[in-house]
Design a protein around this motif. Structure first.
Motif, PDB file in Angstrom:
ATOM      1  N   GLY A  64      52.286  38.277  43.320  1.00 24.33           N
ATOM      2  CA  GLY A  64      53.157  38.036  44.476  1.00 24.33           C
ATOM      3  C   GLY A  64      53.376  36.560  44.727  1.00 24.33           C
ATOM      4  O   GLY A  64      54.497  36.109  44.994  1.00 24.33           O
ATOM      5  N   GLY A  65      52.291  35.780  44.631  1.00 25.09           N
ATOM      6  CA  GLY A  65      52.399  34.330  44.836  1.00 25.09           C
ATOM      7  C   GLY A  65      53.269  33.673  43.788  1.00 25.09           C
ATOM      8  O   GLY A  65      54.065  32.772  44.094  1.00 25.09           O
ATOM      9  N   GLY A  66      53.141  34.127  42.544  1.00 31.61           N
ATOM     10  CA  GLY A  66      53.947  33.560  41.468  1.00 31.61           C
ATOM     11  C   GLY A  66      55.419  33.854  41.634  1.00 31.61           C
ATOM     12  O   GLY A  66      56.274  32.985  41.462  1.00 31.61           O
ATOM     13  N   LEU A  67      55.743  35.098  41.993  1.00 31.36           N
ATOM     14  CA  LEU A  67      57.144  35.461  42.193  1.00 31.36           C
ATOM     15  C   LEU A  67      57.752  34.709  43.377  1.00 31.36           C
ATOM     16  O   LEU A  67      58.926  34.337  43.350  1.00 31.36           O
ATOM     17  CB  LEU A  67      57.264  36.974  42.382  1.00 31.36           C
ATOM     18  CG  LEU A  67      57.181  37.766  41.067  1.00 31.36           C
ATOM     19  CD1 LEU A  67      56.785  39.214  41.307  1.00 31.36           C
ATOM     20  CD2 LEU A  67      58.512  37.699  40.318  1.00 31.36           C
ATOM     21  N   LYS A  68      56.947  34.481  44.392  1.00 30.05           N
ATOM     22  CA  LYS A  68      57.439  33.712  45.544  1.00 30.05           C
ATOM     23  C   LYS A  68      57.797  32.289  45.130  1.00 30.05           C
ATOM     24  O   LYS A  68      58.845  31.754  45.502  1.00 30.05           O
ATOM     25  CB  LYS A  68      56.383  33.693  46.646  1.00 30.05           C
ATOM     26  CG  LYS A  68      56.859  33.047  47.940  1.00 30.05           C
ATOM     27  CD  LYS A  68      55.792  33.163  49.024  1.00 30.05           C
ATOM     28  CE  LYS A  68      56.280  32.528  50.336  1.00 30.05           C
ATOM     29  NZ  LYS A  68      55.247  32.635  51.400  1.00 30.05           N
ATOM     30  N   PRO A 175      43.103  39.887  46.502  1.00 33.80           N
ATOM     31  CA  PRO A 175      43.805  39.804  47.790  1.00 33.80           C
ATOM     32  C   PRO A 175      45.176  40.463  47.735  1.00 33.80           C
ATOM     33  O   PRO A 175      45.627  40.891  46.670  1.00 33.80           O
ATOM     34  CB  PRO A 175      43.928  38.293  48.000  1.00 33.80           C
ATOM     35  CG  PRO A 175      44.028  37.748  46.612  1.00 33.80           C
ATOM     36  CD  PRO A 175      43.129  38.609  45.773  1.00 33.80           C
ATOM     37  N   PRO A 176      45.881  40.545  48.880  1.00 33.34           N
ATOM     38  CA  PRO A 176      47.185  41.218  48.936  1.00 33.34           C
ATOM     39  C   PRO A 176      48.253  40.626  48.020  1.00 33.34           C
ATOM     40  O   PRO A 176      49.203  41.316  47.668  1.00 33.34           O
ATOM     41  CB  PRO A 176      47.592  41.079  50.408  1.00 33.34           C
ATOM     42  CG  PRO A 176      46.314  40.935  51.144  1.00 33.34           C
ATOM     43  CD  PRO A 176      45.413  40.156  50.224  1.00 33.34           C
ATOM     44  N   THR A 177      48.124  39.351  47.640  1.00 31.61           N
ATOM     45  CA  THR A 177      49.130  38.725  46.775  1.00 31.61           C
ATOM     46  C   THR A 177      48.985  39.139  45.320  1.00 31.61           C
ATOM     47  O   THR A 177      49.807  38.776  44.481  1.00 31.61           O
ATOM     48  CB  THR A 177      49.024  37.193  46.851  1.00 31.61           C
ATOM     49  OG1 THR A 177      47.672  36.806  46.559  1.00 31.61           O
ATOM     50  CG2 THR A 177      49.427  36.675  48.212  1.00 31.61           C
ATOM     51  N   GLU A 243      41.665  35.454  43.430  1.00 31.52           N
ATOM     52  CA  GLU A 243      42.434  35.793  42.237  1.00 31.52           C
ATOM     53  C   GLU A 243      41.651  35.563  40.946  1.00 31.52           C
ATOM     54  O   GLU A 243      42.134  35.872  39.862  1.00 31.52           O
ATOM     55  CB  GLU A 243      43.718  34.936  42.187  1.00 31.52           C
ATOM     56  CG  GLU A 243      44.707  35.230  43.289  1.00 31.52           C
ATOM     57  CD  GLU A 243      45.491  36.506  43.040  1.00 31.52           C
ATOM     58  OE1 GLU A 243      45.196  37.216  42.068  1.00 31.52           O
ATOM     59  OE2 GLU A 243      46.401  36.794  43.837  1.00 31.52           O
ATOM     60  N   ASN A 244      40.448  35.017  41.047  1.00 31.45           N
ATOM     61  CA  ASN A 244      39.672  34.674  39.856  1.00 31.45           C
ATOM     62  C   ASN A 244      38.779  35.842  39.450  1.00 31.45           C
ATOM     63  O   ASN A 244      37.719  36.062  40.022  1.00 31.45           O
ATOM     64  CB  ASN A 244      38.833  33.417  40.137  1.00 31.45           C
ATOM     65  CG  ASN A 244      38.143  32.902  38.889  1.00 31.45           C
ATOM     66  OD1 ASN A 244      37.942  33.637  37.920  1.00 31.45           O
ATOM     67  ND2 ASN A 244      37.777  31.633  38.911  1.00 31.45           N
TER      68      ASN A 244
END
Length: 362
Positions: A64-68, A175-177, A243-244
């Motif tokens: 999600g973070g990457g797409l954002k 996490p949610p992302t 994320e790790n």
């Protein structure tokens, strides 16, 4: 005076051109999924060593973070490629379009399993998707048997299922992302949620309402069903561990009572330290994920900003390396890293789409 102003203007223009040239990136910038990260990294390293291009920079930000980040715009300040352990959402395609990112190439690279595991020094867990839903959902069916939902009251695995150990529910997860969390919610929790008839009926009732023309009721039922089946509890039984995935593995070694959620490749690479949990009777293995019998498996992707092709050097060549038989083929080096390869026909289609830079179509 005019001549001097002209000379000054020309000098400034020349300086600006030089500065812009120096500012242009000469390496590929990749962000996104922590699950795809190790695969993308090994391709980047081989690409950097075997071509005249610089090694791409790969960051793990979550799907999600990457797409954002990817969808923020076109230009060298934005990523060229983003990895994802789920397919891009319609809302993310819209975000991209709103920011001028109108041409995106989707690349399906293989499959992965979402694995639950614990320390090899502990007993192996054997769970069903229903066990997982009851253990980790924020709201669960009332233990009194009524068709109502209550805040999750279960503290130990034996509370969920008397056949399970009398041990505290403690699950370390993303996490949610994270695309891994999205996949876990959709493939594991929802699968368990469907085992409860009256909750599963919300989904079929939503479709029936839509067919009858009651769009509001259909939407309300759909939202209620998704919230019930996908929302993870927040009272400490589920611990967001970032994320790790390597950090989750370390924590499992330090706490033999805990379970962790991560991609199959991390289990494969750390099989001396952690063991997979049986889900619905199936071990998470290369074979069970490839044949679909292991219930929590998902596709892996990356997305390419077409406007950056020809601007940032090496993108077509990097795509060719990633989708070569030596990389994502049945006996490719990504398979050795734990990725489950696509079938021959699908690999051929992906190669064609990549070569022609076919635009994404949802």
């Amino acid at each position: 005076m005019k001549k001097q102003l002209l000379i000054t203007a020309l000098a400034l223009t020349s300086s600006l051109t030089i500065n812009v040239a120096h500012a242009a990136r000469d390496y590929i910038n990749v962000v996104g999924s922590s699950t795809v990260y190790p695969f993308s990294t090994v391709v980047a390293e081989r690409f950097g060593k075997s071509t005249q291009f610089k090694t791409p920079k790969v960051e793990s930000t979550g799907s999600g973070g990457g797409l954002k980040l990817f969808c923020q715009g076109v230009g060298i300040q934005f990523p060229d490629i983003t990895n994802a352990s789920r397919r891009i959402k319609a809302s993310e395609v819209q975000l991209c379009a709103d920011n001028g990112v109108t041409e995106v190439v989707e690349v399906l690279i293989g499959y992965d399993g979402v694995v639950l595991g614990n320390s090899s020094n502990a007993d192996q867990m054997v769970l069903s998707t229903k066990d997982l839903f009851l253990a980790l959902a924020k709201e669960v069916p009332n233990p009194d048997g009524s068709k109502t939902l209550v805040e999750n009251p279960y503290q130990n695995w034996s509370d969920v299922n008397s056949a399970l150990p009398n041990r505290k529910i403690e699950v370390l997860g993303p996490p949610p992302t994270s695309g891994t969390r999205d996949a876990f919610a959709e493939l594991a929790l929802e699968s368990g949620c469907k085992k409860i008839d009256w909750i599963a009926a919300m989904s079929s009732d939503s479709k029936a309402a839509a067919k009858a023309g009651d769009q509001k009721l259909s939407k309300d039922l759909k939202n209620q069903y998704k919230a019930t089946c996908h929302t993870i509890r927040e009272d400490g039984a589920y611990v967001e561990a970032g994320e790790n995935d390597n950090l989750i593995v370390q924590k499992l070694n330090a706490n033999e009572n805990a379970l962790g959620i991560f991609g199959f490749s991390f289990l494969d690479q750390n099989s001396d330290k952690i063991q997979g949990t049986k889900i619905n009777g199936f071990e998470p293995t290369f074979e069970t994920i490839a044949d679909g019998s292991y219930p929590i498996s998902r596709p892996l992707y990356f997305y390419v900003k077409k406007a950056h092709v020809g601007v940032i050097p090496g993108i077509p060549e990097f795509l060719a390396e990633f989708t070569s038989n030596k990389a994502f083929g049945e006996e490719g080096y990504l398979t050795e890293k734990g990725m489950i390869p696509l079938g021959e026909e699908m690999r051929a289609k992906v190669k064609t789409d990549v070569k022609t830079l076919k635009n994404l179509s949802l």
